[in-house]
Scaffold this motif. Sequence first.
Motif, PDB file in Angstrom:
ATOM      1  N   PHE B  85      72.993 -20.175 -72.083  1.00  0.00           N
ATOM      2  CA  PHE B  85      74.183 -20.066 -71.570  1.00  0.00           C
ATOM      3  C   PHE B  85      75.356 -19.931 -72.835  1.00  0.00           C
ATOM      4  CE2 PHE B  85      73.180 -20.945 -67.540  1.00  0.00           C
ATOM      5  CZ  PHE B  85      72.500 -20.248 -66.481  1.00  0.00           C
ATOM      6  N   THR B  86      75.227 -21.431 -74.053  1.00  0.00           N
ATOM      7  CA  THR B  86      76.471 -22.073 -74.522  1.00  0.00           C
ATOM      8  C   THR B  86      75.753 -20.518 -75.940  1.00  0.00           C
ATOM      9  OG1 THR B  86      74.576 -23.496 -75.642  1.00  0.00           O
ATOM     10  CG2 THR B  86      76.412 -24.473 -74.148  1.00  0.00           C
ATOM     11  N   GLU B  87      74.791 -20.995 -76.008  1.00  0.00           N
ATOM     12  CA  GLU B  87      73.803 -20.485 -77.499  1.00  0.00           C
ATOM     13  C   GLU B  87      73.688 -18.819 -77.338  1.00  0.00           C
ATOM     14  OE1 GLU B  87      74.769 -22.325 -79.586  1.00  0.00           O
ATOM     15  OE2 GLU B  87      74.317 -24.021 -79.084  1.00  0.00           O
ATOM     16  N   MET B  88      73.348 -17.895 -76.409  1.00  0.00           N
ATOM     17  CA  MET B  88      73.553 -16.706 -76.596  1.00  0.00           C
ATOM     18  C   MET B  88      74.573 -15.881 -75.856  1.00  0.00           C
ATOM     19  SD  MET B  88      69.962 -15.464 -78.024  1.00  0.00           S
ATOM     20  CE  MET B  88      69.824 -14.135 -77.123  1.00  0.00           C
ATOM     21  N   LEU B  89      74.631 -16.813 -74.937  1.00  0.00           N
ATOM     22  CA  LEU B  89      76.207 -15.495 -74.277  1.00  0.00           C
ATOM     23  C   LEU B  89      77.410 -16.393 -74.678  1.00  0.00           C
ATOM     24  CD1 LEU B  89      75.053 -15.917 -70.006  1.00  0.00           C
ATOM     25  CD2 LEU B  89      73.758 -14.735 -72.482  1.00  0.00           C
ATOM     26  N   GLY B  90      76.924 -17.578 -75.573  1.00  0.00           N
ATOM     27  CA  GLY B  90      78.530 -17.669 -75.301  1.00  0.00           C
ATOM     28  C   GLY B  90      79.993 -18.566 -74.896  1.00  0.00           C
ATOM     29  N   MET B  91      78.909 -18.980 -73.564  1.00  0.00           N
ATOM     30  CA  MET B  91      79.439 -19.699 -72.390  1.00  0.00           C
ATOM     31  C   MET B  91      80.082 -21.509 -73.366  1.00  0.00           C
ATOM     32  SD  MET B  91      77.667 -19.097 -69.417  1.00  0.00           S
ATOM     33  CE  MET B  91      77.780 -19.778 -68.438  1.00  0.00           C
ATOM     34  N   ARG B 165      77.186 -16.503 -83.297  1.00  0.00           N
ATOM     35  CA  ARG B 165      77.366 -16.864 -81.963  1.00  0.00           C
ATOM     36  C   ARG B 165      79.049 -15.778 -81.359  1.00  0.00           C
ATOM     37  NH1 ARG B 165      77.755 -22.962 -81.973  1.00  0.00           N
ATOM     38  NH2 ARG B 165      78.788 -22.946 -80.512  1.00  0.00           N
ATOM     39  N   HIS B 166      79.322 -15.925 -80.373  1.00  0.00           N
ATOM     40  CA  HIS B 166      79.840 -14.894 -80.029  1.00  0.00           C
ATOM     41  C   HIS B 166      81.496 -15.256 -80.060  1.00  0.00           C
ATOM     42  CE1 HIS B 166      77.887 -11.271 -79.020  1.00  0.00           C
ATOM     43  NE2 HIS B 166      76.572 -12.262 -78.601  1.00  0.00           N
ATOM     44  N   GLY B 167      82.550 -14.907 -80.126  1.00  0.00           N
ATOM     45  CA  GLY B 167      83.764 -16.018 -80.488  1.00  0.00           C
ATOM     46  C   GLY B 167      84.239 -14.730 -81.167  1.00  0.00           C
ATOM     47  N   ARG B 214      80.000 -20.824 -85.998  1.00  0.00           N
ATOM     48  CA  ARG B 214      79.941 -19.865 -85.525  1.00  0.00           C
ATOM     49  C   ARG B 214      78.458 -19.580 -85.692  1.00  0.00           C
ATOM     50  NH1 ARG B 214      84.661 -17.167 -83.789  1.00  0.00           N
ATOM     51  NH2 ARG B 214      83.669 -15.368 -84.585  1.00  0.00           N
ATOM     52  N   VAL B 215      78.644 -19.518 -87.316  1.00  0.00           N
ATOM     53  CA  VAL B 215      77.630 -18.669 -88.041  1.00  0.00           C
ATOM     54  C   VAL B 215      76.293 -19.660 -88.155  1.00  0.00           C
ATOM     55  CG1 VAL B 215      76.840 -17.546 -90.240  1.00  0.00           C
ATOM     56  CG2 VAL B 215      79.160 -17.974 -89.350  1.00  0.00           C
ATOM     57  N   VAL B 216      75.154 -19.478 -87.452  1.00  0.00           N
ATOM     58  CA  VAL B 216      73.869 -19.703 -87.438  1.00  0.00           C
ATOM     59  C   VAL B 216      73.619 -19.753 -88.626  1.00  0.00           C
ATOM     60  CG1 VAL B 216      71.822 -20.278 -85.507  1.00  0.00           C
ATOM     61  CG2 VAL B 216      73.898 -19.732 -84.325  1.00  0.00           C
ATOM     62  N   VAL B 217      72.902 -21.190 -89.177  1.00  0.00           N
ATOM     63  CA  VAL B 217      72.154 -21.428 -90.527  1.00  0.00           C
ATOM     64  C   VAL B 217      70.671 -21.640 -90.097  1.00  0.00           C
ATOM     65  CG1 VAL B 217      73.810 -20.267 -91.738  1.00  0.00           C
ATOM     66  CG2 VAL B 217      73.583 -22.733 -90.967  1.00  0.00           C
ATOM     67  N   GLU B 218      69.886 -21.756 -91.281  1.00  0.00           N
ATOM     68  CA  GLU B 218      69.260 -22.986 -91.394  1.00  0.00           C
ATOM     69  C   GLU B 218      69.192 -23.588 -93.356  1.00  0.00           C
ATOM     70  OE1 GLU B 218      64.467 -20.883 -91.723  1.00  0.00           O
ATOM     71  OE2 GLU B 218      65.549 -20.623 -89.729  1.00  0.00           O
TER      72      GLU B 218
END
Lengths: 620, 226
Positions: B85-91, B165-167, B214-218
């Motif tokens: 919910f949080t990471e894919m859907l941005g809730m 991530r969405h935002g 919101r930018v997911v990185v490794e």
Amino acid sequence: MKFALIGNPNVGKSLIFNQLTGIGVEISNFPGTTVDMLSGNVCYQKERLELIDFPGIYSLEGSTEEEEQVRAYLRKNDIDALIVVLDATKLERNLYLLIQAAEYKIPLINVVNIADEAEKSGIIIDYEKLSSILGCKVIPTVAVAGKNIDRIIPAAMQDAVVIDPGVPYGKHIEAGVRSLVKITGCSRMDALLALQGIGEDKDLMEAAETIASEIEEDHQMSPHQIIATNRHNEADRIASEVIESDGAGSKRLSFDIDSLLTRVIPGVPILAAVLFFTLLAVFIIGSFLEETIVGLFEVYIIEPMYSLGLSPFWEKMAFSFLIAVEAGLGIAFPFVFTFYILVSILEDSGYMTRGAFLADRAMHRIGMHGQALIPMILGFGCNVPAIMSIRQLSKRERIIASFLITMVPCSARTVIIAGIVAVFIGITAAFSIYLLVFVLIILTGLVLTRFAPGERYGMILEMAPLRKPRADQTLKRAWLHMKEFLFIAMPLLLVSSVFLGMLDYYGILAEFQRLFAPFMEQVLGLPDYASTALIFGIFRKEMAFETLAVLAGTADLGAVMAASQLYIFAVVSVLFVPCISTIAVLYREMGLKIAAMVSLYTLSLGMIFGALLNAIFKIL
Amino acid sequence: MDQSDREDYLEAVIMHSAEGRGAETLNFLSGLMDRDADQIGADLRVLEKEGDLVIEEGGSISLTEEGRSTGESVLKKHRILECFFTEMLGMDPDTASKEACEIEHAASEATVNKIGNLLSGSGVRCRGRRHGPGFVETHFPKKECRFDVIDDFSEGDILKVVGMRHGPGGGRRLIDLGIIPGEEIRIVRRLPGRSVLVSVKGSEVAISPEIAGRVVVEKLPDTDSL
């Protein structure tokens, strides 16, 4: 024939434009917008060519006003050749825009600028290979030195070709494009754009939306992301084939200075000092020039006008008109223009983007982000161009910026503070007014952050390379800012001044003054004629000061009003109600509601602080 | 007691290690579950009868094998769902946690595992962490799962963009500037206010904290290449 220059911001496009076109450059807006589009004429082999300089953009598929306008212009299809200007030091990122532009199927040539800097930093580009991969003419240039610039126009006339970068977008996107073309009969280009949510045709957009959401479901990526990623990959592939890094001197020239400018220490003190000295310089240069201009105007224009012996009505009208011109010139050139020249130097040198980065956090506190720093600073010159430059912000930030920019003491208000407070009370008192205004701006921002509706966007801002500003560029930029003052604020000044003259002539102002006299005396502790002066201040801020002097019957205001009264008058007129030009621009940009709210808010702010100060001074 | 109550109990016992707490067991659970101690006592006896746990002398409880496996399975489902919910859907995390609490009882383990596979397939890693300030223990404490974003790293780190991530706002500009999955970026400067300057495709881009978050990185191992 019609050519257009297109490229990322800061690739030296404007410089190339300036070198190609002679005199007679026309700065016009895209219809119905404030996006600047320069157009000029080039003579080549006795043929007259039109050259357009688009604003710098990163993408043709973005949603900023510039990007939308350039896109719309390209789709009109009346450009004979596109001159795509790339930055050799950032070739890969720039190729992304080239690939997008190629989709429009307009004949084009490539200009790879800043070739010298790229070489210096160890980037060796094989231009012939680039030309054969892309299938179009590639000209390496050094615009600052004028190198190879003369080859651009002949190439654009003879060698411009439509290229097909053939980016593989993947089978889903291609299938989507094919079915859109089949269903609606649109072009491939339209279909690609529609999949990314860009377009106007209702049927096409509806069909595209269905396909787009299917693709998104399958890939966990929107069509825009997929298309953009493929283009970036293609750009990466091309760049890696033509660039050979020799590894030597890979550090940029500006590295060391830059690392100082973007650190908190000494970056923030430097930023504060830069802004302070800019304002101080405007203050000093402006006051000096203004006196000269106003003095000359009085002697050579106003006085001769009185000697003409016009009828009282026409004399009044002529005076109102001339005084507006005088004030316009007296403010415009000494203060506004000086200010914008200095600001343009900061912008051109690339320093402004560093300032925006450093100020990001502080601007967040008052509800905006780093990019809003530039409009706020422009506000010190004149609020009108400042408000016109907030379009890049989000809706929420625009609302907050409308309030805060309107409160920024512009040049005209500087004249009041300088002319009344600094002269008759002292320089410390003058600065205390600035301090009061700044504190109020911050407090207003803190409050608005809580209440302003809408989502907050953040800043994504590319740092402009640090460069030595060039005189012609700086002047042009200053002129662009100035233009808004001259063409929007000035006509309003003239009209309102004549209107006010009429009110005065028919005795309406006197009535008004009688009505407000008790309020002025009781609450603000000001003489009755101060209300008229304040009204004039709505039309033009600095006129509050001039009118006060006229009504008081002497320029030596210290002799007729107490220091406390002068101070209160200055505070009230600086704070209360933006000038009529600002209100008009607010109305145009933000709508009636925001314009009314801002006016009402500043009006009450001025009155409350005037009353408060009066109460405090009485006790003291 | 219905099935979802039962699962909630077992989940809470595991997550807050409520076993072996002696006499304070009832009060402890009462604080977690927002029910009074008498009710908790009665419920525990029901659970004992069903064979999920054993109430020992002195009031301590210990889970039976069956109780433990049920509780662990529910907890796992909760983590995966919340992460989804949080990471894919941005809730937002609160809603995500609340919704996860509801769905965890209804969804089968196989279904939730499929969601888990989807997450790891898109490079999303969920893990519990960050019980820092602002953490409020409510009915069920937030089981935070998030993955690394630019905001988590420091100056000089070289990162690889994994996703976004969405935002609100900014998405297209980031993509246009080359911040796309697979791209290597370097943090040039990070201010105390958390605004960052990253180097990407040969240029430097200033990014506000909310976007950097919101930018997911490794993180990539340090090299001198970039």
